[in-house]
Scaffold this motif. Structure first.
Motif, short mmCIF file in Angstrom:
data_model
loop_
_atom_site.label_atom_id
_atom_site.label_comp_id
_atom_site.label_asym_id
_atom_site.label_seq_id
_atom_site.Cartn_x
_atom_site.Cartn_y
_atom_site.Cartn_z
N GLU A 29 11.98 -1.45 -8.88
CA GLU A 29 12.44 -2.77 -9.32
C GLU A 29 11.34 -3.83 -9.18
O GLU A 29 11.16 -4.66 -10.06
CB GLU A 29 13.66 -3.18 -8.50
N LYS A 30 10.64 -3.80 -8.08
CA LYS A 30 9.59 -4.80 -7.83
C LYS A 30 8.24 -4.39 -8.43
O LYS A 30 7.28 -5.13 -8.34
CB LYS A 30 9.42 -5.02 -6.32
N ARG A 31 8.21 -3.19 -8.99
CA ARG A 31 6.99 -2.65 -9.62
C ARG A 31 5.80 -2.70 -8.64
O ARG A 31 4.72 -3.20 -8.96
CB ARG A 31 6.67 -3.40 -10.89
N ILE A 32 6.07 -2.17 -7.45
CA ILE A 32 5.03 -2.10 -6.42
C ILE A 32 4.67 -0.64 -6.22
O ILE A 32 5.53 0.20 -5.96
CB ILE A 32 5.52 -2.72 -5.09
N SER A 33 3.41 -0.34 -6.36
CA SER A 33 2.96 1.03 -6.15
C SER A 33 2.86 1.32 -4.65
O SER A 33 2.75 0.40 -3.84
CB SER A 33 1.58 1.25 -6.80
N PHE B 236 7.99 -6.84 -0.06
CA PHE B 236 8.85 -6.83 -1.25
C PHE B 236 9.32 -8.24 -1.62
O PHE B 236 10.07 -8.42 -2.58
CB PHE B 236 10.07 -5.93 -1.04
N ASP B 237 8.91 -9.24 -0.84
CA ASP B 237 9.29 -10.63 -1.07
C ASP B 237 10.80 -10.80 -1.12
O ASP B 237 11.37 -11.34 -2.08
CB ASP B 237 8.64 -11.16 -2.36
N CYS B 238 11.46 -10.28 -0.08
CA CYS B 238 12.91 -10.40 0.02
C CYS B 238 13.30 -10.53 1.48
O CYS B 238 12.47 -10.37 2.37
CB CYS B 238 13.60 -9.19 -0.62
N CYS B 239 14.54 -10.81 1.73
CA CYS B 239 15.02 -10.87 3.10
C CYS B 239 15.36 -9.44 3.57
O CYS B 239 15.46 -8.52 2.75
CB CYS B 239 16.24 -11.79 3.22
N VAL B 240 15.53 -9.25 4.86
CA VAL B 240 15.82 -7.92 5.40
C VAL B 240 17.17 -7.41 4.89
O VAL B 240 17.31 -6.24 4.56
CB VAL B 240 15.74 -7.91 6.94
N ARG C 280 17.42 2.88 -1.28
CA ARG C 280 17.05 1.48 -1.44
C ARG C 280 15.53 1.31 -1.56
O ARG C 280 15.04 0.53 -2.36
CB ARG C 280 17.59 0.68 -0.25
N PHE C 281 14.80 2.08 -0.78
CA PHE C 281 13.34 2.01 -0.81
C PHE C 281 12.82 2.42 -2.18
O PHE C 281 11.99 1.72 -2.78
CB PHE C 281 12.76 2.90 0.30
N ALA C 282 13.32 3.51 -2.73
CA ALA C 282 12.91 3.97 -4.06
C ALA C 282 13.27 2.92 -5.12
O ALA C 282 12.47 2.63 -6.02
CB ALA C 282 13.55 5.32 -4.38
N TYR C 283 14.46 2.35 -5.00
CA TYR C 283 14.91 1.33 -5.94
C TYR C 283 13.97 0.12 -5.92
O TYR C 283 13.56 -0.37 -6.96
CB TYR C 283 16.35 0.91 -5.62
N LEU C 284 13.64 -0.36 -4.72
CA LEU C 284 12.79 -1.54 -4.61
C LEU C 284 11.37 -1.29 -5.12
O LEU C 284 10.77 -2.17 -5.74
CB LEU C 284 12.76 -2.05 -3.18
#
Length: 148
Positions: A95-99, A136-140, A88-92
C-alpha cells in the motif's frame, strides 16, 4: 528501551488503577505470569507482541496511548481486531509502496527480520513497532490494523 516506551509502565499502572485491577488480577485476566506483570510495571520488561495486543484488547485503549505516543487513550474511538501482523506488514509494504530495501535503509532492520515477519514466524518487539510506524508514516494503531 526507547525513551518513548518509558511511559508504558506508567500507562499500564494508570489503566489498571482505572479498572481496579491488581497485578494478580491482570495476570489472570491476560494469562501471563504475575512476575511478568510486575516487571512491566517497574519498567524492567516490555510485553511481547501477542501480549501487547491482548493488553490493548483488555483495556480497550490505543496502542499509541499505551506506549506514550498519544495522550488520549481513545483517540480513535473504535478499534478493530488486530489482524495477524504478517498480513498487515505485507499490506503496508504494498500500500505504501515501500521496498524492503528502503525499509531496511530507514530502520536498520535486517532482511531476516522482514522475512520472519512476512512468514508470520515472529512479530516485532514493541520498540520496533514504533520504528516501523514512523517508517510507514502512520500511527502504531494503524500499523497494527486496529484503525483504518
Amino acid at each position: 528501551m526507547m525513551d518513548i516506551l518509558l511511559k508504558f509502565p506508567e500507562r499500564l499502572a494508570d489503566l489498571m488503577e482505572e479498572r481496579d485491577l491488581t497485578p494478580a488480577s491482570l495476570s489472570k485476566l491476560a494469562n501471563i505470569n504475575y512476575s511478568t506483570v510486575t516487571r512491566y510495571l517497574n519498567g524492567a520488561r516490555l510485553p511481547s507482541f501477542e501480549t501487547f495486543i491482548r493488553l490493548l484488547e483488555i483495556f480497550g485503549c490505543s496502542a499509541d496511548y499505551m506506549i506514550g505516543l498519544q495522550n488520549d487513550p481513545m483517540f480513535a474511538m473504535q478499534f478493530l481486531p488486530a489482524p495477524p501482523f504478517y498480513e498487515r506488514f505485507a499490506y503496508l509494504l504494498k500500500e505504501k509502496r515501500i521496498s524492503q530495501y528502503a525499509l531496511h535503509k530507514s530502520t536498520g532492520f535486517s532482511y531476516d527480520n522482514f522475512n520472519k515477519w512476512l512468514k508470520g514466524t515472529t512479530s516485532p518487539y514493541l520498540d520496533n513497532l514504533v520504528k516501523l510506524a514512523k517508517a510507514f508514516d502512520c500511527c502504531v494503531d494503524s500499523l497494527l490494523g486496529r484503525i483504518e
